[in-house]
Design a protein around this motif. Structure first.
Motif, PDB file in Angstrom:
ATOM      1  N   LEU A  57      36.746  24.912  46.998  1.00 23.11           N
ATOM      2  CA  LEU A  57      38.029  24.693  46.349  1.00 23.11           C
ATOM      3  C   LEU A  57      37.950  23.441  45.481  1.00 23.11           C
ATOM      4  CD1 LEU A  57      40.516  25.465  49.258  1.00 23.11           C
ATOM      5  CD2 LEU A  57      39.726  26.996  47.440  1.00 23.11           C
ATOM      6  N   GLU A  59      40.408  22.881  43.134  1.00 20.38           N
ATOM      7  CA  GLU A  59      41.813  22.524  42.926  1.00 20.38           C
ATOM      8  C   GLU A  59      42.630  23.072  44.087  1.00 20.38           C
ATOM      9  OE1 GLU A  59      42.499  22.253  38.107  1.00 20.38           O
ATOM     10  OE2 GLU A  59      42.909  24.148  39.125  1.00 20.38           O
ATOM     11  N   PHE A  60      43.651  22.297  44.508  1.00 18.15           N
ATOM     12  CA  PHE A  60      44.497  22.712  45.624  1.00 18.15           C
ATOM     13  C   PHE A  60      45.855  22.035  45.430  1.00 18.15           C
ATOM     14  CE2 PHE A  60      46.303  22.630  49.854  1.00 18.15           C
ATOM     15  CZ  PHE A  60      45.881  23.824  50.439  1.00 18.15           C
ATOM     16  N   LYS A  61      46.846  22.822  44.997  1.00 17.64           N
ATOM     17  CA  LYS A  61      48.162  22.254  44.689  1.00 17.64           C
ATOM     18  C   LYS A  61      49.252  23.051  45.395  1.00 17.64           C
ATOM     19  CE  LYS A  61      46.739  20.671  40.097  1.00 17.64           C
ATOM     20  NZ  LYS A  61      46.956  20.800  38.633  1.00 17.64           N
ATOM     21  N   ASN A  62      50.110  22.311  46.114  1.00 18.27           N
ATOM     22  CA  ASN A  62      51.239  22.925  46.807  1.00 18.27           C
ATOM     23  C   ASN A  62      52.481  22.745  45.935  1.00 18.27           C
ATOM     24  OD1 ASN A  62      53.509  23.413  48.564  1.00 18.27           O
ATOM     25  ND2 ASN A  62      52.076  23.272  50.271  1.00 18.27           N
ATOM     26  N   VAL A  67      50.825  27.758  47.379  1.00 15.94           N
ATOM     27  CA  VAL A  67      49.630  26.972  47.074  1.00 15.94           C
ATOM     28  C   VAL A  67      48.842  27.661  45.973  1.00 15.94           C
ATOM     29  CG1 VAL A  67      47.439  26.079  47.970  1.00 15.94           C
ATOM     30  CG2 VAL A  67      49.504  25.965  49.382  1.00 15.94           C
ATOM     31  N   TYR A  68      48.522  26.872  44.935  1.00 13.14           N
ATOM     32  CA  TYR A  68      47.739  27.364  43.808  1.00 13.14           C
ATOM     33  C   TYR A  68      46.384  26.667  43.832  1.00 13.14           C
ATOM     34  CZ  TYR A  68      52.346  28.999  42.482  1.00 13.14           C
ATOM     35  OH  TYR A  68      53.562  29.605  42.487  1.00 13.14           O
ATOM     36  N   MET A  69      45.327  27.458  43.846  1.00 17.02           N
ATOM     37  CA  MET A  69      43.973  26.920  44.030  1.00 17.02           C
ATOM     38  C   MET A  69      43.038  27.457  42.963  1.00 17.02           C
ATOM     39  SD  MET A  69      43.812  27.628  48.140  1.00 17.02           S
ATOM     40  CE  MET A  69      44.830  29.098  47.996  1.00 17.02           C
ATOM     41  N   ALA A  89      50.369  30.336  52.879  1.00 13.80           N
ATOM     42  CA  ALA A  89      50.141  28.903  52.671  1.00 13.80           C
ATOM     43  C   ALA A  89      50.455  28.093  53.928  1.00 13.80           C
ATOM     44  CB  ALA A  89      50.985  28.412  51.502  1.00 13.80           C
ATOM     45  N   GLN A  97      41.464  21.862  52.113  1.00 10.26           N
ATOM     46  CA  GLN A  97      41.954  20.948  51.090  1.00 10.26           C
ATOM     47  C   GLN A  97      41.010  21.008  49.900  1.00 10.26           C
ATOM     48  OE1 GLN A  97      41.795  16.998  52.720  1.00 10.26           O
ATOM     49  NE2 GLN A  97      39.725  17.246  53.478  1.00 10.26           N
ATOM     50  N   GLN A  98      41.327  20.262  48.858  1.00 11.81           N
ATOM     51  CA  GLN A  98      40.442  20.211  47.700  1.00 11.81           C
ATOM     52  C   GLN A  98      39.065  19.713  48.126  1.00 11.81           C
ATOM     53  OE1 GLN A  98      42.203  18.685  44.134  1.00 11.81           O
ATOM     54  NE2 GLN A  98      40.271  17.825  43.400  1.00 11.81           N
TER      55      GLN A  98
END
Length: 307
Positions: A57, A59-62, A67-69, A89, A97-98
């Motif tokens: 991963l 990128e890892f954004k909540n 969650v967009y990865m 999620a 995590q990232q």
């Protein structure tokens, strides 16, 4: 003679024509409406089954619970956006995590209005060291079942190699150990050296490429793959890569594995023609000791003279 056009009548290009049934039958004169292509793409893409994939991963954004990865392949510069909706999620909190190496079960989804492809995550879990070492043992058993680790297929090293191929890290202690101890034993030894990455995702591919290059050189009589000690995942995992160990098994030139310390057991050790416990031990195995050989010759001359 052309017929006059009645004012207010539609032009010929405005007259609707039935759309072709297949994409290959479309033309500039008989196109599909955009929605037709999008609907067909959606139907085709969403027939694909859910698939387990592995990667890292990056990128890892909540965002409001979703969650967009972005997942990147472990070897190639290939990445893919992933989406975990809120119900999935919630299960990822604190587990990935990232930067995490993960496996995920994903299902493709095509958003009709915007024409966007996304991969929806149905399940995701981190890949731990224990999982990776379990895979190593599975590979070891599979290669043994194929006979690739059998002592019967291992080739003897040349008594005195004309030229020694050495694959090792850039300016590494392993390289210095092999060179110093080999030249102490046989000062006339010649080397063909390839410096590569010996840890990380790039290591197996770079080592395999160097192996192919040296194996194709008729002047190289033996190839040593050497790396010093380190953490278990740095020593064992890169040198247990399936593509790499199969390349070693297929090499025409005898290969010596000199990875880490005595306790380290990458799969490369099992398929190589000779396993050396350390890079220093490899130097002792690939050339004779010039001093001992000279002493043996002197003793032989004395015995010949006495006879």
């Amino acid at each position: 003679m052309d017929q006059p056009v009645t004012e207010g009548a539609p032009a010929a290009s405005d007259v609707p024509v039935s759309a072709p049934a297949r994409a290959g039958e479309t033309s500039a004169e008989r196109p599909w409406p955009l929605r037709r292509l999008s609907e067909n793409l959606k139907a085709h893409i969403e027939r694909a089954p859910a698939t387990w994939i592995e990667g890292q991963l990056i990128e890892f954004k909540n965002n409001r619970g979703n969650v967009y990865m972005t997942m990147r392949d472990l070897e190639e510069e290939v990445s893919l956006p992933l989406t975990a909706w809120r119900n999935v999620a919630m299960t990822l909190d604190g587990t990935v995590q990232q930067g995490s190496r993960v496996v995920a079960r994903v299902k493709p989804n095509f958003w009709l209005k915007a024409g966007r492809l996304s991969m929806n995550v149905q399940e995701m879990r981190p890949v731990g060291l224990g999982d990776l070492l379990a895979r190593v043992e599975l590979l070891r058993r599979a290669l043994a079942d194929e006979g690739l680790t059998s002592p019967a297929r291992k080739r003897p090293l040349p008594l005195l190699p004309h030229r020694i191929g050495l694959i090792t890290g850039r300016d590494s202690d392993a390289k210095k150990d092999v060179l110093r101890n080999t030249l102490l034993r046989w000062p006339a030894a010649e080397f063909e050296i390839r410096e590569v990455a010996v840890q990380g995702a790039e290591a197996p591919r770079q080592v395999a490429a160097a192996l192919a290059e040296l194996d194709a050189d008729p002047a190289v009589d033996v190839i040593v793959i050497a790396r010093g000690g380190g953490a278990l995942e740095e020593v064992v995992l890169p040198f247990s890569d399936e593509a790499l160990v199969r390349a070693v098994a297929a090499a025409r030139t005898p290969v010596v594995s000199a990875i880490g310390h005595e306790a380290d057991r990458p799969v490369l050790d099992d398929v190589a023609d000779l396993r050396a416990s350390t890079p220093t031990d490899a130097a002792k195995r690939i050339v004779p000791d010039a001093a001992q050989e000279a002493a043996g010759l002197a003793d032989a001359r004395l015995r010949l003279a006495a006879a």
